[in-house]
Enzyme design. Structure first.
Site, PDB file in Angstrom:
ATOM      1  N   HIS A 454       0.828  -1.204   0.000  1.00  0.00           N
ATOM      2  CA  HIS A 454       0.000   0.000   0.000  1.00  0.00           C
ATOM      3  C   HIS A 454       0.867   1.259   0.000  1.00  0.00           C
ATOM      4  O   HIS A 454       0.677   2.172  -0.801  1.00  0.00           O
ATOM      5  CB  HIS A 454      -0.916  -0.007   1.226  1.00  0.00           C
ATOM      6  N   ASP A 768      -7.162  36.555  -6.660  1.00  0.00           N
ATOM      7  CA  ASP A 768      -8.082  37.567  -6.145  1.00  0.00           C
ATOM      8  C   ASP A 768      -9.457  37.456  -6.792  1.00  0.00           C
ATOM      9  O   ASP A 768     -10.468  37.643  -6.130  1.00  0.00           O
ATOM     10  CB  ASP A 768      -7.519  38.979  -6.366  1.00  0.00           C
ATOM     11  N   CYS A 830      -2.401  34.677 -14.416  1.00  0.00           N
ATOM     12  CA  CYS A 830      -1.217  34.582 -13.566  1.00  0.00           C
ATOM     13  C   CYS A 830      -1.558  34.204 -12.136  1.00  0.00           C
ATOM     14  O   CYS A 830      -0.759  34.346 -11.239  1.00  0.00           O
ATOM     15  CB  CYS A 830      -0.424  35.880 -13.608  1.00  0.00           C
TER      16      CYS A 830
END
Ligand code: ADP
Ligand code: MG
Ligand code: MG
Length: 874
Positions: A454, A768, A830
């Site tokens: 795993h 933003d 960007c």
């Protein structure tokens, strides 16, 4: 009527979306005439329907399942619960994309006390019969009833201790019978009801459990990491058992047609005699290499090798296969395109092209861009490694170099990582519950488990360095201690792992960055031929810019100038600027910064060798720069001829309640035009100098942040142009430059037609823009995103992967409004998203000119851009 269930003989590899990866490949192997235990697949649509029906299997689906059971019974010549010839099956999950270890499998379903006795007697192999039964109870309890594996493992360990044996295979039929009774008692005490005896009841319980497992927390985390939508659902495969646990002529194993760690073209695998299912992967015993099978059962080995070649040629990719031998008869239980390290992926793709198996375009498509990350990550410094003390070597399970502090649990790894500590997770072996801790760790070290354990499989998938199966470790998990060689490690002690050699070192070792060459270079070269999008980088320093150029960046899409204000004694001058009372004082302070900033830009232009450079004006709120330390405040007061209290008052005055939406971006220029003037001068003077001294063609792109209204933009642009023209005229040179804007406020998208009249370019600042569109602070969203994932409101972090529906619509709107107004306008992105593959694909679709990504993500963006172009051309 919808068809919810397909027999293996009714499907093929093209039906992946409906049958899941495992199901469609079982069907394809059946079609190829390979020895596959037969059965049927309940579709992914049935899973979706199950959730739509409030987690119930509806009557229509139920009827089709029961019909298929009858068909399977006919094929097998066996019947569920029969006293003569009982049918036993496995119930296996399988989504479209493989999710190793994320969902659950149940083996030997159909057993009860009576049936066990029947098969024990008929086979003359009671040990086998009782081994099947105890495994079934164990898996069923764990998966269906969520009783938890631990209790059962403890009971097995206790039994082994009582009998004085170490291996499961040393337990006798009677021991196993006794264990089965204990398991059932455990089941009853935990659940208050008897273990189900009816095969059909067991089957429905198991199918529902697989559907349910689609929604378990570790599957949700895995999906988020691997861009797998929740809406896909999982299929369920019900398959006749092949028994690898019938004795010395039986066994089970896994194999890869090429080495998944290096890509080397040679069969690789492991098997265990007298074992079943996950025994190999779970590290119950140490498996034998596949080549040993040739000695033990030469005919079976030959048949197997032939099949592996047939499968690789058929799928034209490296195959990862599971098989079982039941009394010298070979059965194929699974095949899929194998997971591999990034290095192996590149080598295999190039080799397949050279072998004439695939075209270059296919090779580019085969590489998962997210995987490249590992290759771009540091390796150990060769000098430092020579001096390091090697303590032992395990298996080189997943390459890369890792240094960090030892932690012993996944929870600790997560917690320490959150505190900003680099950790190495050390465990006996890992299990799917550990996934988040594994993600948080720099590296993973396990005591047990092979190349297909795993830990190994998951680490390779995540691109995390892993050394597995280092059995010399003396582990004391309870006291959070282990010994390797002569060194005792406790929690927090530094350790280093080399996932490419398997070596483990004491202490922290220095690392160096990776480079693009060989197969990597070839693939990137092909990718560049197919892509349309340009790839730039976000870089603030000449070093970053050079690094990005080496990684293939074709320009700078974002240079954040604020970082340049922090260095050395610049911050002092900048603080003076902030704490000035008059324009003259401010200008005097800025005058000190100008030459340093100009020097930075010169180096940046030189590093970019004439490729475009986008420089963004100062963006963050000014209070981020002011001193907090008493001594710094004093220093500033002295420099300014002010008192400490006066400075403190100014600082106080800069406080904002919501700085993200406060006095920042172009708003700073509106209040302090001197800053924009100084930055323009630095940008233009630097360009003039570099142009003169180097003959490079420099054309600066000046980017104005946080514009939401065209008049804001125009205000700043006028200052830029006036200042720039003054500089250019003074120098008597010709210099082109552009003035554009960051599109990061929804209002800029809504009014993009007006802004496009004034701007030379739009660059989407999607960090933003995402923040403003959702109204979430990107610095705080981390605190509640987990709850959003749990509530299925979000499947991914919109700051990492672009929200194409909302933020994407705003971007499209800005393009649609901007393009008709201004032919020359060019478009880029960007935000962080510029380096995220699915977001890059979106940028290609909407026709941006370039994406800009952090230096290490540049190759990822190049490859993702190529894949987007190839996909779109189909
Ligand atoms: P995973 O997707 O986690 O690999 P699988 O469904 O492939 O889970 O099954 C787990 C293990 O059980 C594998 O080793 C597989 O080969 C084995 N297995 C599944 N079905 C059968 C079967 N019908 N007969 C024998 N072994 C089986
Ligand atoms: Mg499994
Ligand atoms: Mg499997």
């Amino acid at each position: 009527m919808t068809k919810w269930v397909y027999m293996f003989s009714e499907g093929d590899a093209t039906m992946r979306n409906l049958l899941g990866g495992k199901g469609c490949n079982l069907a394809e192997m059946t079609k190829l005439g390979l020895p596959v235990p037969q059965g049927f697949t309940v579709t992914t649509e049935a899973c979706t329907q199950y959730y739509e029906d409030g987690k119930k299997i509806n009557d229509e689906i139920l009827a089709q399942i029961m019909e298929s059971v009858t068909k399977m019974e006919e094929i097998a010549g066996k019947k569920f619960g029969d006293n003569e010839n009982p049918l036993l099956v496995s119930v296996r999950s399988g989504a479209r994309a493989s999710m190793p270890g994320m969902m659950d499998t149940i083996l030997n379903l159909g057993l009860n006390e009576e049936v066990v006795n029947v098969i024990a007697e008929k086979s003359g192999n009671p040990r086998w019969a009782w081994d099947c039964y105890r495994r079934f109870i164990q898996m069923y309890s764990d998966v269906v009833m969520e009783v938890g594996k631990k209790y059962f493992e403890e009971l097995i360990d206790k039994m082994k201790e009582e009998k004085g044996v170490t291996e499961d295979t040393d337990l006798t039929a009677d021991d196993l019978k006794e264990l089965s009774a204990q398991f059932k008692a455990e089941y009853k005490s935990k659940l208050g009801e008897e273990f189900p005896t009816d095969a059909k009841e067991q089957l429905l319980g198991a199918i529902q459990a697989v559907f349910r497992s689609w929604d378990n927390p570790r599957a949700n985390v895995y999906r988020r990491d691997n861009d797998i939508p929740y809406s896909w659902g999982t299929a369920v495969n019900v398959q006749m058992m092949a028994f690898g646990n019938m004795g010395d002529t039986s066994g089970t194993g896994v194999a890869f047609t090429r080495d998944p760690a290096t890509g080397e073209n040679k069969l690789m695998g492991e098997f265990l005699i007298n074992a079943q299912g996950e025994d190999v992967v779970a590290g119950v015993r140490t498996p034998q290499p596949i080549s040993e099978l040739e000695k033990i059962m030469p005919e079976v080995y030959k048949e197997f090798v032939d099949i592996t070649e047939k499968l690789e040629n058929h799928y034209r990719d490296m195959q990862d296969m599971e098989f079982t031998i039941e009394d010298k008869k070979l059965y194929m239980l699974q095949t899929r395109n194998g997971k591999r390290t990034a290095k192996a992926a590149l080598k295999i793709a190039c080799d397949l092209v050279d072998e004439g198996m695939i075209k270059e375009e296919k090779a580019v498509e085969m590489i998962d861009p997210r995987n490249l990350d590992t290759l771009l990550h540091p390796q150990f410094d060769p000098q430092a490694i020579k001096e390091a003390k090697e303590l032992g070597r395990g298996l080189a399970a997943s390459p890369g170099a890792a240094s960090g502090k030892v932690v012993f649990t996944a929870a600790d790894a997560k917690e320490w990582d959150a505190k900003g500590e680099k950790v190495v997770l050390v465990r006996l072996e890992t299990s799917p519950e550990d996934i988040e801790g594994m993600k948080a760790a720099q590296g993973i070290l396990t005591v047990r488990g092979g190349m297909t354990s795993h830990a190994a499989v998951v680490a390779r998938g995540m691109g995390t360095c892993c050394v597995s199966g280092l059995s010399e470790i003396k582990m004391d998990e309870a006291n959070k201690k282990f010994t390797l060689g002569d060194v005792v490690f406790g929690e927090g002690d530094a350790i280093s792992l080399d996932g490419s050699t398997g070596a483990v070192y004491a202490g922290a070792i220095a690392t160096i960055p990776a480079e693009i060459s060989g197969d990597f270079g070839r693939i990137m070269g092909w990718a560049d031929r197919f892509r349309v999008l340009k790839v730039r980088t976000n870089a603030d320093t000449p070093e970053d810019a050079r690094r990005a150029r080496e990684l293939g960046a074709e320009g700078i899409g974002l240079c954040r100038t604020e970082h340049m204000f922090f260095e050395g004694d610049r911050i002092d001058a900048f603080r003076e600027m902030i704490c000035s009372d008059t324009v003259e004082e401010r200008e005097a302070a800025l005058e000190k910064i100008l030459p340093v900033q100009q020097g930075d830009f010169e180096k940046l232009y030189e590093a970019l060798e004439g490729n475009p450079v986008t420089i963004r004006f100062l963006d963050p709120p000014l209070h981020e720069f002011v001193p907090t330390e008493e001594a710094d405040i004093k220093k500033l007061a002295d420099a300014q001829g002010k008192t400490v209290d006066q400075i403190k008052e100014i600082i106080e005055g800069l406080h904002e309640f919501n700085p993200m939406m406060g006095h920042r971006g172009c708003r700073l220029t509106v209040t302090y035009p001197e800053i924009a003037k100084m930055q323009t001068r630095a940008i233009i003077r630097a360009a003039i100098n570099v142009k003169k001294n180097t003959n490079l063609d420099v054309k600066p792109e000046i980017m104005i942040p946080l514009v939401g209204e065209v008049k804001e933009f125009k205000f700043v642009k006028d200052i830029v142009i006036a200042t720039a023209e003054e500089e250019i005229n003074k120098a008597e040179v010709k210099l082109d430059y552009e003035v554009g804007t960051m599109i990061e406020i929804p209002r800029a998208c809504l009014t993009a037609d007006a802004i496009a009249k004034e701007a030379d370019f739009f660059c989407f600042g999607t960090n933003d823009l995402t923040q403003m569109t959702y109204g979430f602070s990107r610095d705080d969203a981390g605190k509640f995103l987990d709850s959003y994932y749990d509530a299925k409101i979000f499947e991914y972090d919109p700051f990492a992967k672009l929200d194409q529906v909302g933020v994407g619509s705003l971007m499209k709107m800005a393009l649609d409004k901007g393009r008709p107004v201004n032919d020359a306008l060019h478009f880029g992105i960007c935000g962080e998203h510029g380096g995220d593959p699915s977001s890059v694909e979106f940028c290609h679709e909407i026709g941006l000119d370039y994406v800009s990504a952090s230096p290490f993500r540049v190759p990822i963006a190049r490859l993702a851009a190529a894949q987007a172009a190839i996909k779109a051309s189909k």
